[in-house]
Write an enzyme that holds these catalytic residues in place. Sequence first.
Site, PDB file in Angstrom:
ATOM      1  N   SER A 125      55.038  26.106  45.404  1.00  0.00           N
ATOM      2  CA  SER A 125      54.998  26.669  44.147  1.00  0.00           C
ATOM      3  C   SER A 125      53.693  27.608  44.171  1.00  0.00           C
ATOM      4  CB  SER A 125      54.765  25.523  43.007  1.00  0.00           C
ATOM      5  OG  SER A 125      54.553  26.156  42.010  1.00  0.00           O
ATOM      6  N   TYR A 150      51.337  18.466  38.399  1.00  0.00           N
ATOM      7  CA  TYR A 150      52.606  19.051  39.278  1.00  0.00           C
ATOM      8  C   TYR A 150      51.885  19.852  40.357  1.00  0.00           C
ATOM      9  CZ  TYR A 150      55.903  22.444  40.537  1.00  0.00           C
ATOM     10  OH  TYR A 150      56.792  23.111  41.479  1.00  0.00           O
ATOM     11  N   LYS A 154      51.921  19.498  44.400  1.00  0.00           N
ATOM     12  CA  LYS A 154      52.278  20.523  45.502  1.00  0.00           C
ATOM     13  C   LYS A 154      51.064  20.948  46.342  1.00  0.00           C
ATOM     14  CE  LYS A 154      56.700  20.970  44.013  1.00  0.00           C
ATOM     15  NZ  LYS A 154      57.753  20.579  45.217  1.00  0.00           N
TER      16      LYS A 154
END
Length: 341
Positions: A125, A150, A154
């Site tokens: 991402s 989040y 990643k």
Amino acid sequence: MKKVLVTGGAGYIGSHTVIELCNDDFIPVIVDNFSNTDDRILDGLHQLLGYSPELYRVDCTDYNALKAVFSTERPDAVIHFAAFKAVGESTALPLKYYSNNIESLLVVLRLMEEFNISDLVFSSSCTVYGQPEKLPVDESCPPQPATSPYGYSKQVCERIITDACAARPALKCALLRYFNPIGAHPSALIGELPFGIPNNLVPYITQTAIGIRSQLTIHGSDYQTPDGTCIRDYIHVCDLASAHVKALRWLENQSAVCEAFNLGQGLGNSVKEVVDTFVRVNESALPVVMGPRRPGDVEQVWADVSKANEQLQWKTERSLEQALKDAWKWEKHLQQAGVKS
Ligand code: WQD
């Protein structure tokens, strides 16, 4: 024909990638725990493909269950989508995000080694960049501190894969850094399924336009951008899906590699521009109010996509306008199908 294990393959980007894999003579095998999708996507895939890909309803953190799939299917490569991905939710539920997103990757990597599988495409991402100091952001830009669990999950996953590739030269990986995926397959047979109140802008726009939501709140109009609203790089989900196939083909000709690639349009659009474009191309009214900034949002980020263009021989083929038309067509399909959000 190469068999590709697609974890999260019944999800939003995963299902669109399954279509593109079949279009390029791969054999996809779907692994999904159905925590963020449902069987309607399988129906859409069957209508589009003319058959139903092999499917295993398995959680990727379950080593024994996933090992049984590897043992049965003996895949040649893996595309690992399976992860939770809502930036806002991750702040509220960090342990859920860290355990699921990191543990599922560790299980996949462990099984790839046990079954001597070398090729991995990983769903990463642009959130790994945080707020970049230079725009457009390229892959050499140093990651900034993540602004959400989040994003940090990643960053951790990328580091795990990088270290695994260094320790096991047979392992080859493409880390695909998605910018803002939007839209749906032009057939409106697959798309992003709405579960609860959408976190993301475009599904919130389409749900407002169709009357499920009363109004769209634009989070912040006092940013240092031309119109005061945040800027993002919106990419059609079908363009994003085709990049995964290109990455698999690229890996076939590599040895001992671990490379990151930005996947975006390569240009920025503000929230207000997206709203205005949606209204224009869909001739749809949209009640909008300006609200306060949303915690965790970066002000502006868009991609330098030259590395993927050159090395993956990939480029986007669909515009923001097309993505917003396809998103609206999908929302109307959901309404006709009587889908409750
Ligand atoms: C975009 C802009 C909001 C909703 C996404 C994914 C993340 C990652 C990066 C892949 C922001 C504004 C939104 C609303 C608004 N992709 N907005 N009103 O935060 O960039 O993150 O792309 O890994 O997984 O979540 O996308 O669509 O949530 O927000 O004004 O009702 O739209 O503030 O400026 P974001 P988003």
